[in-house]
Design an enzyme around this catalytic site. Structure first.
Site: not given
Length: 348
Positions: A167, A197
């Site tokens: 992330y 992400k």
């Protein structure tokens, strides 16, 4: 259930489709739209509102939006270990009871230390999560050079019982912004990593990563530990879903999916369809423009604004846990446009 046919591993958790260490054997991580689910709280007490949470997870699943639990939108930093596990268990139960037994759950497990992050990965797997997403803590951001960050993600990936998504969200990690070389290097070296992400909004970075991991040869040269968990490149905003399709990205994890699930799922589906039928491109571009404007509106008010909209649309949402404040009064008029009948029709 006995053997599930994958390496002769016995399934010991029934409907959860997980083996003894919690790793899913049946729920594949697929391209598409995922939503970071808000954690809802009872007014006054700030206890978890599990009824609203379960209803919301199922509502999104019906629109083909898959859940990410205990992420930034889910106020993970405000949750205890026990509450994180409770939310995962509640989501799994709700999905299974609604017939969505094949929908995977991604759980946020990033925290301060490597040790606790790994601990949370194990707890998430035990609670029924299929995948985990990890952000590097920004508390000591100034000391976390590229070597330290590489070691962090490598250690977590090696010791997590379920596949890990990187992330990258500089605004929530003290400005830490992983570059494309670091991310692709990790993808090549860590077979238990299953994606990234990018909430940095850097489309160039996304393109460079896809140029490596979306090539057919990547899966052959760097196979994943879990064959159901290919390395996906997911955006963190809804305003470049269509463009990212053309560099072989795999969708997005977006807060807008909570309030406009049908529109965002349709945009992804339509974007993919344009690769085979270019005549659909004008409609995809039109919908991308609508979604992008909606995403920009939501981004201005973040968690509080999203919860405010959910309250207006569906009758649940509430406010964040303190000290995070509720949406400011002057911002309600702007964000509230989403809840007007005409606006809702255009975005769902």
């Amino acid at each position: 259930m006995g053997s599930n046919g994958l390496n002769g591993v016995k399934d010991t958790n029934g409907a959860n489709g997980a083996h003894a260490n919690g790793a899913s054997l049946s729920r594949s991580l697929k391209p598409g739209i995922y939503a970071p689910i808000p954690s809802f709280f009872v007014p006054q007490t700030e206890d978890l509102d599990l009824e609203s949470f379960a209803s919301h997870v199922v509502r999104l699943a019906k629109a083909n939006i898959h859940p990410l639990i205990s992420g930034s939108m889910g106020e993970a930093i405000h949750l205890t270990h026990a509450e994180r596990k409770t939310l995962i268990q509640t989501a799994r139960r709700a999905l299974d009871e609604a017939g969505f037994t094949d929908v995977p759950i991604i759980a946020g497990t990033g925290t301060g230390s490597t040790r606790e992050t790994i601990e949370l990965c194990h707890e998430a797997a035990e609670a029924g999560a299929d995948y985990t997403i990890v952000i590097a803590s920004g508390y000591f951001a100034g000391a976390l050079n590229p070597k330290a960050l590489k070691t962090f993600f490598t250690d977590v990936a090696e010791k997590s019982p379920i596949p890990v998504i990187i992330y990258n969200f500089p605004a929530a990690s003290g400005g830490i912004d992983l570059d494309s070389d670091l991310i692709t290097g990790l993808a090549e070296q860590c077979p238990n990593l299953c994606g990234v992400k990018l909430t940095c909004g850097n489309v160039g970075k996304l393109t460079r990563i896809c140029a490596t991991v979306s090539e057919t040869s990547f899966a052959t040269q760097h196979p994943r530990k879990n064959p159901n968990a290919p390395f996906l490149v997911l955006g963190g905003f809804a305003d470049f879903i269509l463009p990212s399709t053309y560099v072989n990205a795999h969708g997005a994890i977006i807060g807008l999916g909570n309030v406009a699930p049908h529109a965002t799922a349709r945009l992804f589906e339509l974007s993919q369809a344009t690769l085979q039928d270019p005549s659909l491109l004008p409609e995809a571009q039109r919908l991308q423009g609508i979604v992008a404007r909606g995403d920009f509106t939501i981004a201005k008010t973040s968690i509080a604004g999203t919860k405010f909209l959910l309250e207006k649309l569906y009758g649940y949402g509430g406010v964040p846990r303190t000290p995070l404040p509720p949406i400011e009064a002057e911002a309600r008029c702007v964000v509230g446009a989403f809840s007007r009948p005409g606006a809702r029709t255009r975005r769902t």
